[in-house]
Design a protein around this motif. Structure first.
Motif, PDB file in Angstrom:
ATOM      1  N   GLU A  26       0.829  -1.203   0.000  1.00 23.38           N
ATOM      2  CA  GLU A  26       0.000   0.000   0.000  1.00 23.38           C
ATOM      3  C   GLU A  26       0.864   1.255   0.000  1.00 23.38           C
ATOM      4  O   GLU A  26       0.564   2.238  -0.693  1.00 23.38           O
ATOM      5  CB  GLU A  26      -0.926  -0.010   1.214  1.00 23.38           C
ATOM      6  CG  GLU A  26      -1.924   1.137   1.242  1.00 23.38           C
ATOM      7  CD  GLU A  26      -2.852   1.157   0.044  1.00 23.38           C
ATOM      8  OE1 GLU A  26      -3.238   2.269  -0.383  1.00 23.38           O
ATOM      9  OE2 GLU A  26      -3.175   0.061  -0.488  1.00 23.38           O
ATOM     10  N   ASN A  43      -5.853 -13.153  -2.385  1.00 17.50           N
ATOM     11  CA  ASN A  43      -7.217 -12.663  -2.537  1.00 17.50           C
ATOM     12  C   ASN A  43      -7.254 -11.156  -2.296  1.00 17.50           C
ATOM     13  O   ASN A  43      -6.650 -10.653  -1.344  1.00 17.50           O
ATOM     14  CB  ASN A  43      -8.153 -13.351  -1.537  1.00 17.50           C
ATOM     15  CG  ASN A  43      -8.252 -14.849  -1.785  1.00 17.50           C
ATOM     16  OD1 ASN A  43      -7.976 -15.329  -2.878  1.00 17.50           O
ATOM     17  ND2 ASN A  43      -8.643 -15.586  -0.756  1.00 17.50           N
ATOM     18  N   HIS A  44      -7.928 -10.439  -3.160  1.00 18.79           N
ATOM     19  CA  HIS A  44      -8.113  -8.983  -3.039  1.00 18.79           C
ATOM     20  C   HIS A  44      -6.801  -8.212  -3.252  1.00 18.79           C
ATOM     21  O   HIS A  44      -6.725  -7.033  -2.905  1.00 18.79           O
ATOM     22  CB  HIS A  44      -8.711  -8.601  -1.684  1.00 18.79           C
ATOM     23  CG  HIS A  44      -9.894  -9.431  -1.294  1.00 18.79           C
ATOM     24  ND1 HIS A  44     -11.059  -9.454  -2.037  1.00 18.79           N
ATOM     25  CD2 HIS A  44     -10.102 -10.277  -0.245  1.00 18.79           C
ATOM     26  CE1 HIS A  44     -11.929 -10.269  -1.460  1.00 18.79           C
ATOM     27  NE2 HIS A  44     -11.372 -10.785  -0.380  1.00 18.79           N
ATOM     28  N   VAL A  45      -5.773  -8.874  -3.793  1.00 19.75           N
ATOM     29  CA  VAL A  45      -4.523  -8.177  -4.110  1.00 19.75           C
ATOM     30  C   VAL A  45      -4.492  -7.927  -5.612  1.00 19.75           C
ATOM     31  O   VAL A  45      -4.412  -8.882  -6.390  1.00 19.75           O
ATOM     32  CB  VAL A  45      -3.293  -9.003  -3.699  1.00 19.75           C
ATOM     33  CG1 VAL A  45      -2.007  -8.275  -4.100  1.00 19.75           C
ATOM     34  CG2 VAL A  45      -3.305  -9.277  -2.203  1.00 19.75           C
ATOM     35  N   PRO A  46      -4.565  -6.681  -6.063  1.00 23.20           N
ATOM     36  CA  PRO A  46      -4.568  -6.402  -7.504  1.00 23.20           C
ATOM     37  C   PRO A  46      -3.320  -6.960  -8.180  1.00 23.20           C
ATOM     38  O   PRO A  46      -2.191  -6.644  -7.806  1.00 23.20           O
ATOM     39  CB  PRO A  46      -4.585  -4.872  -7.568  1.00 23.20           C
ATOM     40  CG  PRO A  46      -5.148  -4.437  -6.252  1.00 23.20           C
ATOM     41  CD  PRO A  46      -4.673  -5.451  -5.255  1.00 23.20           C
TER      42      PRO A  46
END
Length: 242
Positions: A26, A43-46
């Motif tokens: 981030e 999961n949910h990591v671009p």
């Protein structure tokens, strides 16, 4: 603040799916980089790349995928495992796992990215060690491998500096991650004892570590290499050598 000179430059972060790694990813986005995360769970990591980094072949496959988009000149070797046990009962399987994730993976990632760094005449490597490298009970495998990572960092600094590549390590102290909170409930006497042992009287956050990583990844940090930056609230004072 985003710096135009770093726009879209990629940073490879191992173990970037949670905790310190996620905070680092981030922060890299905020700094204008494009983080490329390799982790067991993404999961949910671009753009995350799923891999078992304890496995050499799977690591190689993930690195090939990461580099398919071109060279990557910044690397954060963050993935790691603790496997706590006293010295008498530390198993060889646990020790081998710690070596694989805490040491071998870092070397493998560096070797994969180094050709691109050398061609660019620029590189930044940040290795996530630990305050436990100085010694901590119930950490035979962890302390040994994290101390080994510091040794590798120093060697890389000496060998790679001529190519414009710096290598530094960070040694976090107690950092409030999900794992830390599970092992140390906020109101537990042991947790209060940990906080009292920290000169700044608080536990660190993943953002504290990510801020240190950001400094070492910066192009303007080219005269800093082979160093260990302890992000520990002062706990290493009187323990680490001057």
């Amino acid at each position: 603040m985003t710096h135009p000179s770093t726009q879209r430059e990629r940073v490879l972060i191992t173990g970037g799916g949670a905790g310190i790694g996620a905070a680092t990813a981030e922060r890299c986005r905020a700094d204008g980089y494009e983080p490329v995360v390799i982790d067991r769970v993404v999961n949910h990591v671009p753009g995350g790349i799923q891999a078992d980094l304890s496995n050499t072949a799977d690591t190689a496959r993930a690195l090939q995928q990461a580099l398919a988009g071109g060279p990557i000149t910044r690397l954060v070797n963050n993935v790691g495992v603790v496997v706590p046990a006293d010295a008498e009962h530390q198993t060889l399987d646990e020790f081998d796992l710690a070596v694989a994730l805490n040491l071998r993976c870092s070397l493998q990632c560096m070797q994969a990215l180094l050709p691109g760094m050398k061609e660019a005449g620029f590189g930044r490597i940040v290795n996530m060690s630990s305050r436990a490298a100085l010694g901590k009970e119930l950490r035979t495998a962890y302390s040994a491998t994290k101390a080994g990572l510091i040794g590798m960092t120093r060697v890389w600094a000496l060998e790679l500096g001529r190519h414009g590549v710096t290598a530094n390590a960070i040694g976090p102290g107690p950092i409030r991650t999900e794992l830390f909170d599970r092992a140390n409930p906020p109101d537990a006497p042991r947790t209060r004892a940990i906080i009292e042992s920290v000169p700044v009287k608080r536990v660190g956050t993943p953002d504290d570590v990510a801020h240190a990583v950001s400094y070492l990844l910066d192009a303007r940090s080219g005269f800093v290499t082979g160093q260990v930056l302890y992000v520990c609230g002062g706990m290493t004072v009187g323990v680490a050598g001057v």
